[in-house]
Enzyme design. Sequence first.
Site, PDB file in Angstrom:
ATOM      1  N   ALA A  95       0.846  -1.188   0.000  1.00 50.41           N
ATOM      2  CA  ALA A  95       0.000   0.000   0.000  1.00 50.41           C
ATOM      3  C   ALA A  95       0.882   1.239   0.000  1.00 50.41           C
ATOM      4  O   ALA A  95       2.092   1.153   0.172  1.00 50.41           O
ATOM      5  CB  ALA A  95      -0.865  -0.006   1.257  1.00 50.41           C
ATOM      6  N   GLU A 140      -3.805  -8.734  -1.747  1.00 49.53           N
ATOM      7  CA  GLU A 140      -5.263  -8.666  -1.624  1.00 49.53           C
ATOM      8  C   GLU A 140      -5.903  -8.499  -3.009  1.00 49.53           C
ATOM      9  O   GLU A 140      -6.924  -9.111  -3.316  1.00 49.53           O
ATOM     10  CB  GLU A 140      -5.658  -7.536  -0.661  1.00 49.53           C
ATOM     11  CG  GLU A 140      -5.330  -7.930   0.789  1.00 49.53           C
ATOM     12  CD  GLU A 140      -5.488  -6.801   1.789  1.00 49.53           C
ATOM     13  OE1 GLU A 140      -4.944  -5.708   1.531  1.00 49.53           O
ATOM     14  OE2 GLU A 140      -6.150  -7.012   2.817  1.00 49.53           O
ATOM     15  N   GLY A 190      -1.672  -4.938   0.171  1.00 52.69           N
ATOM     16  CA  GLY A 190      -2.761  -4.658  -0.773  1.00 52.69           C
ATOM     17  C   GLY A 190      -2.527  -5.343  -2.114  1.00 52.69           C
ATOM     18  O   GLY A 190      -3.476  -5.663  -2.838  1.00 52.69           O
ATOM     19  N   GLU A 210       1.478  -6.489   6.860  1.00 51.79           N
ATOM     20  CA  GLU A 210       0.929  -5.303   7.545  1.00 51.79           C
ATOM     21  C   GLU A 210       1.311  -5.207   9.019  1.00 51.79           C
ATOM     22  O   GLU A 210       1.503  -4.111   9.543  1.00 51.79           O
ATOM     23  CB  GLU A 210      -0.602  -5.284   7.420  1.00 51.79           C
ATOM     24  CG  GLU A 210      -1.128  -4.942   6.041  1.00 51.79           C
ATOM     25  CD  GLU A 210      -1.175  -6.115   5.067  1.00 51.79           C
ATOM     26  OE1 GLU A 210      -0.615  -7.183   5.381  1.00 51.79           O
ATOM     27  OE2 GLU A 210      -1.766  -5.956   3.990  1.00 51.79           O
TER      28      GLU A 210
END
Length: 706
Positions: A63, A110, A107, A130
């Site tokens: 991210a 994901e 991300g 994370e």
Amino acid sequence: MNDPVTYDVQDGVAVITINNPPVNALGPGVSEGLQKAIQQVNETAVIIAAVLIGGGKTFIAGADIKQLTRMASGAVGHGPGLSPLLTSIEDTPKPVVCAIHGTALGGGLEIAMSCHYRVAATTAKVGQPEVKIGIIPGAEGTQRLPRLVGIAPAAIMCATGRMVTAQEGLKLGVLDAITKDDLLTEAVRFAREKADTGEPPRKTRELSKKLKLDDNARESLAGLRQSIAKRARDLQAPGKAIEAVELAATLSFREGCRKEAEIFDTCLKSEEANGLMHVFFSERAAAKVPDLPAEAAPRVIQSAAVIGAGTMGGGITMSYVNAGIPVVLKEINQAALEKGMATIKRNYASAVKRGKLLEGEMEKRLNRIKPTTAYGDIGEADIVVEAVFENLDLKKQIFGEIDTAAKPEAILASNTSTLNIDQIAAATKRPEQVIGNHFFSPANIMKLLEVVRSSKTSPEVIATSMALAKKLGKVGVIVGNCFGFVGNRMFSPYTNEAQFLVEEGASVAQVDQTLYEFGWAMGPLAVLDLAGNDVGWRIHQEVKHSIPESNRQPLMTDILYQEKRWGQKTGKGWYRYEEGNRQGLVDAEFEAQIRAEADREGIAQREISPDEILERTIYALINEGARILEEGFATRSSDIDVIYIYGYGFPAFRGGPMHYGDRIGLKKVYGRICEFEKEQGSWWKPAPLLKLLAEANQTFAEYDRR
Ligand SMILES: NC(=O)c1ccc[n+]([C@@H]2O[C@H](COP(=O)([O-])OP(=O)(O)OC[C@H]3O[C@@H](n4cnc5c(N)ncnc54)[C@H](O)[C@@H]3O)[C@@H](O)[C@H]2O)c1
């Protein structure tokens, strides 16, 4: 600027490429671009499938952490995040294949999991890291990952942040295929095959076979929780990640995602996320030395020599050979050399025994070391690192000898913890090639390298040390040439306060326990016992002539030295130690001796609160840090934070001492320091910079941006 997302067609398959260098982070424009591309896939009848791939070196490696910090501070709203994009990718009626090379992290993974299938290069890695910045996956990762790999493996990945290799990923089920061949070609072929079956694409969110929580899974989760409680005792994110993954077993996908969002939000606003994100940015900032001219390119270091095979020389040698750089290791005589080599071998053998290193790898590393007692053997080394006893005259003599033996272009580095690099450099004919490379013990493990510039060190030599730090797997931080440099200079007022508190009535264990509970790896007095109270005494001899009369000095320094209470190495110090056990035990006799000494000095005994212990020790660090910053021996307050976290075991989740000061508010810190100055004495004089910032209601971070 180029488009962050491009759309091409290959063989009837849409190829959607993300181009957001350097790591294709999910920065501005990327999700919007992806959304548009997916819409185009849906609306173009002749397109039968799509492949999503990263341009350059990697798929999406995470991210945009800057954006996360803005969200945490409330500067921007959370919004729906990636969720709508993930749903539209997954709801595409044509197969969407994610092609992964480099890394798919956070991300990135994901997004990959919202695609129907994943094909990866054999060298790729995937993960949900994370927790390393204090949060949990926040874009449905804790709900999709367990559907692909099962609850326990997903919990392990999310709670440890560990990346898995393509081979592991295939076995676990997060990947569907891996390939050594051209990734895009393979992914397009895979996508066509899936489209040709005519079956509806597989949606990750609809999978449920792996969601069962059987006894085995429960046992793994209990083991995971236990190991986290030990390894990450102060962190909440790893536990929260497990909690979120476990919800996948009992809740619907949507309900699970809703809960995940709640947990994510709590984590994002925590001190832990704030501190760890600060560390993330600080580490990157530390790599930049602001006044280095652009043409100061690092030299390539292909070989090294280390002088001294003691505690530090041995660890430094291991650091180099671990990074593939051969080392000539020089000692004063054969016996010392053999002793040093035996320690290195023992360390490697223990790593092999613990399954951390393959036997063949140990051999390779040992073969990179050439032990010697002759200076004649160091002539080829690109860098010579000196790690002999801490004594200026000795170091000067040795630098003279090295200067003669080393080739003219070799860099000469000293691992001194306190001594003046200018004076050491003056013993050579190449002062501009002399620099401090201050490793921390154990040097093969600790991540910090203080790079100490003298008044003459050339920019190229500085650039080389900074690049070398990275090559050795360390975080290099540039510091100036003052007594103790940055880390040790601050450590002295910190450990002094710890000792004063004991003299005033706190017990040794109380002081250490309070700081341990604050999050330090070890309490200060236990650290002194580890480092050696004889070493502390020697340093004290060097500086005591420069300490003003009015300054208070610890009472026990001479006694510890004279009574051979040198710490762990002599079985007694601030604590007592039983044979073969490094855990300090309360030493009632020594505590009584401290009380008697305090009594003799007329120091009143009183109850001391944990708050006072924390304030006096940590504020002493902050005050000295502010002084160092103002005097220019550290470039940024965030560099000081990096030094304390990687060199001294300051709790990373608090972001480092200076960041911690910013969080409590410098006004408060300054106010308390003024009180201490009145109550305690002149050594508590507030640093002028601290006063300035406190009065202007500013932070060290703002000062860094000046
Ligand atoms: N121990 C620590 O925690 C630590 C941490 C950072 C820096 N340092 C610094 O590192 C340096 C070394 O400390 P240490 O703890 O490894 O000491 P040590 O006593 O364990 O090792 C010093 C070694 O240098 C050798 N030596 C002396 N003269 C020599 C010569 N002429 N040629 C080759 N070898 C010679 C000695 O035989 C000895 O083995 C010191 O400057 C110290 O301040 C120590």
